[in-house]
Design a protein around this motif. Structure first.
Motif, short mmCIF file in Angstrom:
data_model
loop_
_atom_site.label_atom_id
_atom_site.label_comp_id
_atom_site.label_asym_id
_atom_site.label_seq_id
_atom_site.Cartn_x
_atom_site.Cartn_y
_atom_site.Cartn_z
N MET A 389 0.83 -1.21 0.00
CA MET A 389 0.00 0.00 0.00
C MET A 389 0.87 1.26 0.00
O MET A 389 0.61 2.21 -0.73
CB MET A 389 -0.94 0.03 1.23
CG MET A 389 -1.95 -1.06 1.31
SD MET A 389 -2.90 -1.37 -0.20
CE MET A 389 -3.98 0.02 -0.23
N ARG A 390 1.93 1.23 0.82
CA ARG A 390 2.82 2.40 0.88
C ARG A 390 3.37 2.70 -0.50
O ARG A 390 3.32 3.84 -0.98
CB ARG A 390 3.98 2.10 1.84
CG ARG A 390 5.07 3.18 1.86
CD ARG A 390 6.33 2.69 2.54
NE ARG A 390 6.84 1.49 1.88
CZ ARG A 390 7.70 0.64 2.43
NH1 ARG A 390 8.13 0.87 3.67
NH2 ARG A 390 8.10 -0.42 1.78
N ASP A 391 3.87 1.67 -1.18
CA ASP A 391 4.49 1.89 -2.48
C ASP A 391 3.47 2.30 -3.54
O ASP A 391 3.76 3.12 -4.41
CB ASP A 391 5.25 0.63 -2.93
CG ASP A 391 6.45 0.36 -2.02
OD1 ASP A 391 6.68 1.17 -1.10
OD2 ASP A 391 7.13 -0.67 -2.22
N LEU A 392 2.28 1.74 -3.44
CA LEU A 392 1.24 2.11 -4.42
C LEU A 392 0.86 3.58 -4.29
O LEU A 392 0.62 4.27 -5.26
CB LEU A 392 -0.02 1.26 -4.22
CG LEU A 392 0.06 -0.19 -4.72
CD1 LEU A 392 -1.22 -0.95 -4.33
CD2 LEU A 392 0.26 -0.25 -6.23
N TYR A 393 0.81 4.07 -3.03
CA TYR A 393 0.39 5.44 -2.81
C TYR A 393 1.53 6.46 -2.89
O TYR A 393 1.28 7.65 -2.91
CB TYR A 393 -0.32 5.56 -1.44
CG TYR A 393 -1.73 5.02 -1.48
CD1 TYR A 393 -2.72 5.72 -2.17
CD2 TYR A 393 -2.05 3.82 -0.86
CE1 TYR A 393 -4.01 5.22 -2.23
CE2 TYR A 393 -3.36 3.31 -0.91
CZ TYR A 393 -4.33 4.02 -1.61
OH TYR A 393 -5.60 3.54 -1.67
N ALA A 394 2.74 5.96 -2.90
CA ALA A 394 3.88 6.88 -2.86
C ALA A 394 4.01 7.64 -4.18
O ALA A 394 3.85 7.08 -5.27
CB ALA A 394 5.16 6.12 -2.58
N VAL A 395 4.26 8.93 -4.06
CA VAL A 395 4.60 9.73 -5.25
C VAL A 395 5.99 10.31 -4.99
O VAL A 395 6.12 11.27 -4.23
CB VAL A 395 3.56 10.84 -5.48
CG1 VAL A 395 4.01 11.72 -6.67
CG2 VAL A 395 2.20 10.24 -5.75
N PRO A 396 7.03 9.69 -5.55
CA PRO A 396 8.39 10.16 -5.26
C PRO A 396 8.71 11.43 -6.06
O PRO A 396 7.94 11.83 -6.94
CB PRO A 396 9.25 8.98 -5.73
CG PRO A 396 8.43 8.31 -6.79
CD PRO A 396 6.99 8.57 -6.48
N ALA A 397 9.87 12.01 -5.74
CA ALA A 397 10.30 13.21 -6.47
C ALA A 397 10.57 12.88 -7.94
O ALA A 397 10.25 13.65 -8.84
CB ALA A 397 11.56 13.79 -5.82
N GLY A 398 11.08 11.70 -8.17
CA GLY A 398 11.36 11.26 -9.54
C GLY A 398 10.15 10.58 -10.15
O GLY A 398 9.03 10.75 -9.68
#
Lengths: 429, 94, 249
Positions: A389-398
């Protein structure tokens, strides 16, 4: 002076009160002994009773019963160390009468139930502890309470999860830690309007939320939250065996405080005042841990017999207590017709339970205890699910990774193989 | 207890009625039995604690009568009864 | 001669909790005050020593009394005389004294009226004296021992640093202190029998001439404010320091 009754019931919990209610309704002379100041004074529940299985056994009871809120929303929270995932199920059937389940506070409910039992004609004596059984010719003939000897054709032991009486009758041995869990609970008072707003409830509605994972530090068990009328029941249940052997030597009260301080919990109880702190042991050994249910002149019902079951999505005990008390009473009525209270006649109790939802549930779910003991359910899966879930929702700088590989990297061949193994076991439930 | 918490205060919210004797006792000669240490971990009321010498100390005040210590330590170690009628914890909510 | 023991139905004080400094009375079980139980025990002991014929429990309160009184009948009372009325629970001493005095007049052959020195809840300590005044009987307080000889009672009054022995003609009102005895705890059989003992229940308005004018108004009833400093100390030395600075030691 010798007092004689058709039946003496030990313990004013749901099994005992249910048995007394049923027997007294049929006109039998019943004495119920309760060691607390009132029925309910020693009784604790996590918080929710399901009515469907027992509605018809006690048809007149439910209309005025002091239950708290009907459960209109079922939630489960998967708790990892630093994150969590909460699911909420709401369904039209949960909002429609007759409601399936209610939150409940036992000191209130049992005290009220005891009044109904007295109205049916049973005698209830509180503040009286039964110390021992009286045997005559190898048959249970009554009970000793302090200086008193009280006689009856049959004794129904509804003396709770430890059932010292069933032990004295030779029907069980002292409990084995692997078959029991300990539950702790706080009742936290909050205004009804605050509860409804905080949990998104319409007036009168309630919510039940179970927590699994990190809250029990990987041990078998979980947390629970039930909304009452103007309070919240918040607690933890943990396997006694795993708790007493836990390598980090975490003490239960500490674990509970940490649970309360979780960022998912703290705002829910903010501003609330704790009104009571309680604890109780819960039988969780399932079918294999049930005690012998009857002997000459004695029956065992409720928690005393081990009638409580945790299958993960539901944790149930009170319906089994009410039903086993009911069937114990029916067995006594049959025995009285025959004028024989030997084990041979009282065996009809087990017959009746086998033909009812009680034993059928216990047989259907007999694998549940050891399947659910799998520590992967309490550490590995919560971390896995919430990491995805964390990775699915993450919006990184890149640039953001494609969704499929995001999930895929957690689910390699090894992990999938292990999951399939767990799944095969779960399919036994 | 490793942390004092507010456990005492929490127990103070409950109704406890005095009993004429302790209803749980460590059996004579069992004071140093290693099984007693399990009670330190499982007791919801934190009534069992380890002292500096590594021995288990026990107080009855605040007992919730749950029976967890009886199951964890066993009846060889603990002499475990319920309090007398009308004594001990009386839950108002339950 | 009969002994009447007047007992007050009160909420079980240990069951009352405090919420926002207000006592919460919801669902609190009713019982009798602890010193009232000493008075009952004193009456029962007189009877057991063949100095009284019957012990009659007299009480005024809400209709829950019919249930509450079982406890007293189990502990040795022979009969109960109950005066019920919705506003009698917690009514002030002047009113209760009139009601109980009227009750005593309706009971035959009363030689002795026993009460606790003060009630379990607000301990006004007035009711015994007020009843004696209404009935015109002598009253002796702080009784730590009671002996009956013929038509008089010999009472040992337990005072702070002295014991005084007095003699009083019967009928009389005696109020007892808690040290007078250790009340018995009734057995299950006694509790079962209590349900069958005779009870006379009358409504409060069957009594004539009760002046129900309240003389006292309760302005507030609050738990003391607890003022916690919430100071965390790391060791005993620091604790001692803090206590000193607060002038606590």
């Amino acid at each position: 002076m010798e007092e004689r009754f058709d039946a003496i019931i030990v313990g004013g919990g749901l099994a005992g009160l249910g048995a007394a209610y049923t027997l007294a309704s049929e006109g039998l002379e019943v004495l119920l002994l309760e060691r607390g100041d009132y029925a309910g004074a020693k009784n604790v529940t996590g918080g929710r009773i399901y009515l469907n299985p027992v509605r018809d056994m006690y048809p007149d009871l439910w209309k005025k019963a002091p239950l708290e809120r009907f459960i209109a929303h079922e939630e489960v929270a998967i708790m990892a160390k630093e994150r969590s995932l909460t699911l909420r199920y709401s369904g039209e059937e949960l909002r429609t009468e007759p409601y399936q389940s209610y939150s409940i506070l036992r000191a209130k409910f049992d005290r009220w139930f005891a009044k109904q039992v007295e109205r049916k004609g049973a005698m209830i004596v509180t503040k009286s502890k039964v110390d021992d059984l009286i045997f005559e010719n190898g048959k249970v003939a009554g009970v000793k309470a302090g200086e008193d000897e009280l006689y009856a054709d049959v004794v129904i032991a509804c003396d709770g999860v430890l059932s010292l009486l069933a032990e004295k009758a030779g029907l069980r041995k002292p409990g084995n830690p692997k078959d029991y869990a300990v539950g702790v609970k706080e009742v936290i008072e909050l205004e009804a309007a605050v509860i409804e707003e905080r949990f998104g409830l319409s007036e009168g509605e309630g919510v039940a939320r179970l927590f699994m994972g990190e809250v029990t530090k990987g041990m078998f068990g979980g947390g629970f939250l039930y909304t009452n009328k103007d309070s919240i029941s918040l607690g933890l249940v943990v396997s006694i065996k795993e708790l007493m052997e836990n390598k980090d030597r975490i003490e239960l009260p500490v674990m509970f405080e940490e649970f309360k301080n979780r960022p998912e919990i703290a705002p829910l109880i903010k501003g609330g005042q704790t009104a009571e702190y309680s604890a109780h042991v819960i039988p969780e050994g399932g079918y294999k841990a049930l005690t012998k249910l009857y002997g000459d002149g004695i029956l065992v019902a409720g928690d005393a017999a081990g009638f409580s079951m945790n299958i993960g999505v539901t944790v149930r005990g009170m319906e089994y207590a009410l039903a086993s008390g009911y069937y114990a009473a029916k067995a006594v009525i049959k025995a009285k017709e025959k004028g024989d209270f030997s084990a041979k006649t009282l065996a009809v109790y087990e017959e009746m339970l086998k033909n009812s939802f009680v034993m059928q549930d216990f047989i259907n779910f007999k694998e549940a205890p050891h399947v659910l003991e799998n520590p992967r359910f309490f550490t590995y899966y919560p971390e896995l699910v919430t990491s995805i879930m964390r990775d699915l929702y993450a919006v990184p700088a890149g640039p953001k990774e494609r969704l499929y590989p995001t999930v895929k990297k957690y689910l390699g061949f090894k992990q999938l193989w292990a999951m399939a193994g767990d799944m095969r076991k779960v399919m036994k439930i | 207890m490793s942390e004092p918490l507010n456990l005492k205060a929490k127990l103070g919210l409950n109704v406890f009625k005095e009993d004429k004797e302790r209803h749980i006792n460590i059996k004579p000669g069992m004071e140093k039995d290693p099984r007693l240490k399990r009670a330190v971990l499982v007791c919801p009321a934190g009534l069992y604690s380890l002292n500096d010498k590594g021995e288990v100390e026990f107080t009855i005040d605040g007992c919730l009568e749950c029976g967890t210590c009886r199951i964890a330590c066993g009846v060889e170690v603990l002499d475990w009864k319920y309090p007398h009628g009308g004594a001990g914890v009386q839950f108002r909510f339950g | 001669m009969n002994v009447v023991v007047a007992m007050k139905q009160i909420p079980d004080l240990q069951q009352i909790r405090i919420k926002n400094r207000q006592p919460v009375f919801d669902d609190v079980p009713l019982t009798f005050g602890t010193i009232d139980k000493n008075a009952l025990e004193a009456g029962v002991m007189l009877k057991e020593n063949n100095l009284a014929e019957k012990v009659i429990v007299l009480a005024a309160g809400s209709e829950d009394l019919e249930d509450t009184v079982k406890e007293a009948l189990a502990a040795g009372g022979d009969e109960a005389f109950l005066i019920v009325g919705d506003d009698l629970n917690g009514a002030e001493s002047s009113i209760i004294a009139q009601v109980l005095a009227a009750g005593v007049k309706k009971i035959d052959d009363v030689g002795l009226l026993l009460l606790g020195e003060g009630s379990g809840d607000n301990y006004s300590g007035q009711v015994g004296s007020r009843i004696a005044e209404i009935l015109g009987w002598p009253q002796v307080g702080y009784a730590g021992a009671i002996k009956l000889e013929g038509n008089k009672a010999i009472v040992t009054r337990v005072l702070e640093d002295a014991e005084e022995v007095v003699e009083v003609a019967l009928p009389a009102v005696i109020t007892v202190v808690s040290g007078i005895n250790e009340p018995r705890i009734p057995s299950v059989t006694q509790i079962l029998k209590a349900g069958k003992k005779p009870k006379e229940v009358i409504e409060e308005d069957e009594l004539d001439g009760i002046n129900k004018e309240a003389l006292i108004t309760t302005v507030s009833n609050l738990a003391p404010e607890s003022d916690r400093k919430r100071i965390v100390v790391k060791n005993v030395a620091e604790l001692v320091d803090k206590l000193r600075s607060e002038n606590m030691i």
